[in-house]
Structure formats: C-alpha cells, structure tokens
Design a protein around this motif. Structure first.
Motif, short mmCIF file in Angstrom:
data_model
loop_
_atom_site.label_atom_id
_atom_site.label_comp_id
_atom_site.label_asym_id
_atom_site.label_seq_id
_atom_site.Cartn_x
_atom_site.Cartn_y
_atom_site.Cartn_z
N GLU A 21 -5.19 -13.67 -15.31
CA GLU A 21 -5.35 -11.94 -16.56
C GLU A 21 -5.76 -10.93 -15.78
O GLU A 21 -5.28 -9.85 -15.90
CB GLU A 21 -5.83 -11.99 -17.99
N LEU A 22 -7.30 -11.21 -15.37
CA LEU A 22 -7.61 -9.96 -14.34
C LEU A 22 -6.51 -9.44 -13.68
O LEU A 22 -6.50 -8.44 -13.81
CB LEU A 22 -9.12 -10.25 -14.01
N MET A 23 -5.95 -10.91 -12.60
CA MET A 23 -5.00 -9.61 -12.00
C MET A 23 -3.68 -8.94 -12.69
O MET A 23 -3.70 -8.35 -12.03
CB MET A 23 -4.82 -10.92 -11.29
N VAL A 24 -3.65 -9.71 -13.56
CA VAL A 24 -1.90 -9.09 -14.54
C VAL A 24 -2.45 -7.98 -14.40
O VAL A 24 -1.82 -6.97 -14.50
CB VAL A 24 -1.64 -9.82 -15.16
N GLU A 25 -3.36 -7.94 -15.91
CA GLU A 25 -4.44 -6.81 -15.57
C GLU A 25 -4.70 -5.18 -14.19
O GLU A 25 -3.97 -4.09 -14.46
CB GLU A 25 -5.87 -6.31 -16.48
N VAL A 26 -4.67 -5.78 -13.19
CA VAL A 26 -5.53 -4.57 -12.29
C VAL A 26 -4.25 -4.29 -11.82
O VAL A 26 -3.47 -3.38 -11.80
CB VAL A 26 -6.42 -5.86 -11.04
N TYR A 27 -3.00 -5.08 -11.75
CA TYR A 27 -1.75 -4.84 -10.30
C TYR A 27 -0.38 -4.50 -10.91
O TYR A 27 -0.32 -2.98 -10.73
CB TYR A 27 -1.08 -6.06 -10.07
N SER A 28 -0.50 -4.91 -12.82
CA SER A 28 -0.04 -4.25 -13.75
C SER A 28 0.00 -2.90 -13.94
O SER A 28 0.43 -1.42 -14.31
CB SER A 28 0.57 -4.96 -14.72
N ARG A 29 -1.53 -2.12 -13.47
CA ARG A 29 -2.39 -0.93 -13.87
C ARG A 29 -1.94 0.10 -12.83
O ARG A 29 -2.37 1.00 -12.87
CB ARG A 29 -3.69 -0.73 -14.18
N LEU A 30 -1.90 -0.41 -11.74
CA LEU A 30 -1.29 0.80 -9.96
C LEU A 30 -0.03 1.27 -10.97
O LEU A 30 0.83 1.06 -10.76
CB LEU A 30 -1.05 -0.59 -8.82
N GLU A 31 -0.70 2.72 -10.49
CA GLU A 31 0.21 3.57 -10.60
C GLU A 31 1.46 3.04 -9.84
O GLU A 31 1.10 3.88 -8.46
CB GLU A 31 0.18 4.81 -10.95
N GLY A 32 2.41 3.12 -9.95
CA GLY A 32 4.21 3.23 -9.05
C GLY A 32 4.33 1.45 -8.87
O GLY A 32 5.43 1.29 -8.00
N PHE A 33 3.24 1.00 -8.75
CA PHE A 33 3.72 -0.65 -8.48
C PHE A 33 4.41 -0.78 -9.26
O PHE A 33 4.72 -0.91 -10.74
CB PHE A 33 1.88 -1.01 -9.16
N PRO A 34 5.41 -2.06 -8.71
CA PRO A 34 6.48 -2.56 -9.85
C PRO A 34 6.11 -3.09 -11.03
O PRO A 34 4.89 -4.21 -11.03
CB PRO A 34 7.18 -3.96 -8.96
N LYS A 35 6.47 -3.13 -12.09
CA LYS A 35 6.10 -3.77 -13.12
C LYS A 35 6.50 -5.11 -13.39
O LYS A 35 7.79 -5.26 -12.21
CB LYS A 35 6.66 -2.55 -14.85
N ARG A 36 6.80 -6.17 -13.92
CA ARG A 36 6.67 -7.35 -14.33
C ARG A 36 7.65 -7.14 -14.44
O ARG A 36 8.68 -8.33 -14.01
CB ARG A 36 6.21 -8.01 -16.06
#
Length: 174
Positions: A21-36
């Motif tokens: 859950e921590l990893m999903v939260e961190v990576y999904s919040r990166l501006e411009g990073f691909p979403k789920r």
C-alpha cells in the motif's frame, strides 16, 4: 528538523500488505508517472510486493521507527537475474541491485531513503559483488539527485522503456 530514530531490517510477511500500500501510494503520487489504468501490471506487482521475496537472494528491506511504524521500503537483489526489469540489467554479472525505493511522505528528506540505499550497497559488498545497479525515471528527481550525490553514475547500457516510459540505468562501483 526532528531526527528520526529507526532501524533497517527485513520485512515480515505480516507487513507485506502495508508495504504494498505504501509503494502504491508513493508511486501513484509522482507527478507525470503512469497511473494504475496505464500500467495495471506494475501496480499489481507493487500491491503484492511480498511475492518478490520468493526469488532467491531477494530481500524486502524496511526502515521502521521504534514503534515499528514503517517509514520506507526497498527491494534488494543479490543476483541481478531476479531483478525483474526490462532491458539487459538481468544479464549483468558480479552486480546487485535494488528497486522500488519508497518513503512515506512524512519521512521524506530525513535520510530514510539514503539509509535504505546504503544498506543495499553494504549488502552488495557482503555478497562479493563489484557494483550496484538501479533504475530511475525523470519523475523521480528527488531520488535521482540522491543517487548521484551518493556516487551513482548513469549507465545507459541498461536503459529501457516500460511501456512508453523511459527508465534510466545507474551504477555504483566499489
């Protein structure tokens, strides 16, 4: 800035869900990073991060406070063959690697990521490897800068694309 007292250790199976859950939260919040919806397999891998520890020489390391609150996590690979990236990194010999470094928002800038990185470097030395290999993206500028400040240099030979996302290789030599 308040100092944080924490320990780096291997994650326990009962912590895998919270780390995912921590990893999903961190990576999904990166501006411009691909979403789920753009990279569902990647997010599924993050959610089920504990599965990766079934590979030989693969460790899920975490930084925890005295009360066992998880501040950050990273996956360390003593053998690049299990690294699981695109490109040629999995063919590299005499190298360790790490992926998926994530730090909770409240602990950023307090040295958690750096200590997790140093732990991976130390483990690589203990395993008798000559270098540590990693990947980063342009959306991870804070981490990218930290890696360069720690002595990692670009290693374009292991660059690859994850879908349409360019992923850049780095190495740290002992």
């Amino acid at each position: 800035m308040k100092d944080i007292d924490y320990t780096i250790r291997n994650a326990k199976p009962n912590e895998y869900k919270a780390i995912g859950e921590l990893m999903v939260e961190v990576y999904s919040r990166l501006e411009g990073f691909p979403k789920r919806d753009e990279q569902p397999d990647y997010y599924n891998m993050l959610e089920n991060i504990g599965e990766i520890t079934k590979n030989p020489g693969t460790e899920l390391l975490i930084a925890v406070e005295a009360d066992e609150q998880i501040l950050g996590a990273v996956v360390y690979f003593s053998d690049m063959k299990y690294y699981g990236s695109g490109g040629t990194a999995t063919q590299e010999k005499n190298a360790s690697g790490f992926r998926l470094l994530a730090v909770v928002h409240s602990a950023r800038g307090k040295g958690v990521g750096k200590l997790l990185t140093l732990e991976c470097i130390n483990r690589s030395k203990e395993h008798g490897n000559e270098r540590v290999l990693i990947h980063s993206t342009k959306f991870m500028q804070t981490a990218w800068k930290m890696y360069e400040n720690m002595g990692f240099v670009r290693y374009p030979e292991i660059d690859f694309y994850q879908g349409e996302l360019p992923v850049y290789g780095f190495k740290y030599l002992f």
